[in-house]
Design a protein around this motif. Structure first.
Motif, mmCIF file in Angstrom:
data_model
loop_
_atom_site.group_PDB
_atom_site.id
_atom_site.type_symbol
_atom_site.label_atom_id
_atom_site.label_comp_id
_atom_site.label_asym_id
_atom_site.label_seq_id
_atom_site.Cartn_x
_atom_site.Cartn_y
_atom_site.Cartn_z
ATOM 1 N N ASN A 1 -26.676 16.278 70.657
ATOM 2 C CA ASN A 1 -27.626 15.343 70.069
ATOM 3 C C ASN A 1 -29.011 15.955 69.983
ATOM 4 O OD1 ASN A 1 -25.709 13.361 69.684
ATOM 5 N ND2 ASN A 1 -26.037 12.491 71.704
ATOM 6 N N SER A 2 -29.374 16.766 70.960
ATOM 7 C CA SER A 2 -30.655 17.457 70.932
ATOM 8 C C SER A 2 -30.703 18.394 69.722
ATOM 9 C CB SER A 2 -30.861 18.240 72.223
ATOM 10 O OG SER A 2 -32.054 18.953 72.176
ATOM 11 N N LYS A 3 -29.619 19.096 69.473
ATOM 12 C CA LYS A 3 -29.544 20.010 68.323
ATOM 13 C C LYS A 3 -29.689 19.229 67.018
ATOM 14 C CE LYS A 3 -28.412 24.171 66.809
ATOM 15 N NZ LYS A 3 -29.212 25.332 67.119
ATOM 16 N N LYS A 4 -29.045 18.054 66.932
ATOM 17 C CA LYS A 4 -29.139 17.243 65.720
ATOM 18 C C LYS A 4 -30.569 16.774 65.474
ATOM 19 C CE LYS A 4 -24.410 15.521 65.627
ATOM 20 N NZ LYS A 4 -23.531 14.356 65.807
ATOM 21 N N ILE A 5 -31.256 16.334 66.517
ATOM 22 C CA ILE A 5 -32.634 15.871 66.327
ATOM 23 C C ILE A 5 -33.533 17.049 65.980
ATOM 24 C CG2 ILE A 5 -33.443 15.897 68.725
ATOM 25 C CD1 ILE A 5 -34.251 13.211 66.118
ATOM 26 N N ASP A 6 -33.276 18.220 66.537
ATOM 27 C CA ASP A 6 -34.071 19.403 66.208
ATOM 28 C C ASP A 6 -33.926 19.754 64.723
ATOM 29 O OD1 ASP A 6 -34.820 19.516 68.860
ATOM 30 O OD2 ASP A 6 -33.654 21.318 69.327
ATOM 31 N N SER B 1 -35.781 17.201 74.895
ATOM 32 C CA SER B 1 -35.473 18.580 75.283
ATOM 33 C C SER B 1 -36.676 19.487 75.033
ATOM 34 C CB SER B 1 -34.267 19.093 74.493
ATOM 35 O OG SER B 1 -34.635 19.335 73.148
ATOM 36 N N SER B 2 -36.665 20.635 75.672
ATOM 37 C CA SER B 2 -37.789 21.567 75.519
ATOM 38 C C SER B 2 -37.887 22.080 74.079
ATOM 39 C CB SER B 2 -37.672 22.725 76.501
ATOM 40 O OG SER B 2 -36.485 23.442 76.281
ATOM 41 N N SER B 3 -36.745 22.306 73.423
ATOM 42 C CA SER B 3 -36.791 22.787 72.035
ATOM 43 C C SER B 3 -37.370 21.713 71.117
ATOM 44 C CB SER B 3 -35.406 23.214 71.551
ATOM 45 O OG SER B 3 -34.501 22.124 71.575
ATOM 46 N N THR B 4 -37.037 20.465 71.364
ATOM 47 C CA THR B 4 -37.570 19.371 70.560
ATOM 48 C C THR B 4 -39.083 19.265 70.767
ATOM 49 O OG1 THR B 4 -35.462 18.185 70.680
ATOM 50 C CG2 THR B 4 -37.406 16.890 70.072
ATOM 51 N N LYS B 5 -39.535 19.417 72.004
ATOM 52 C CA LYS B 5 -40.981 19.402 72.277
ATOM 53 C C LYS B 5 -41.689 20.533 71.528
ATOM 54 C CE LYS B 5 -40.704 17.378 76.882
ATOM 55 N NZ LYS B 5 -40.837 17.615 78.319
#
Length: 133
Positions: free
Chosen positions: A5-10, A96-100
């Motif tokens: 899900n983090s990958k999808k939001i990114d 997540s850190s990548s999203t931030k």
């Protein structure tokens, strides 16, 4: 938030940033000429950040990134029409850190970027998305 899900939001955020980079001038031109270009860019940035956090809190982020991107664009347009330009603060602990990192790159919306700078920004965000695997 799960890794998938983090990958999808990114990916959704990357698409949203690309959309804003292409349409920012159109949105800026819709605002009163009484505001400076810098002020209009800040309004658009604040609206974008508000849209991101509102979207993540209220919408299904489990959708395919393409559908999520279209939904985020629609929400941005609604927020823009409502003139939701004040800067809001949000709890980022669930992100997540990548999203931030990607959200931090939205600060470039405040600048007038040329085509090369826009491409470099999107390349940087693509690297963040790719490294978050």
């Amino acid at each position: 938030m799960s890794k998938n899900n983090s990958k999808k939001i990114d990916i959704t955020l990357r698409n949203f940033l690309g959309y804003l980079l292409c349409t920012k001038d159109d949105f800026a031109n819709e605002l009163s000429k009484e505001y400076s270009i810098e002020e209009r860019n800040i309004f658009i940035y604040n609206c974008a950040i508000n849209t991101i956090f509102e979207y993540m809190q209220t919408h299904n982020t489990y959708l395919l990134p393409r559908l999520s991107s279209l939904n985020m664009q629609k929400l941005f347009k609604e927020n823009f029409l409502l003139r939701m330009f004040q800067e809001e603060s949000y709890d980022e602990n669930q992100i997540s850190s990548s999203t931030k990192e990607i959200i931090q790159e939205f600060k470039h919306i405040k600048k007038n970027l040329n085509s090369k700078e826009k491409n470099e920004l999107l390349d940087k965000v693509n690297e963040i998305v790719a490294s978050a695997i």
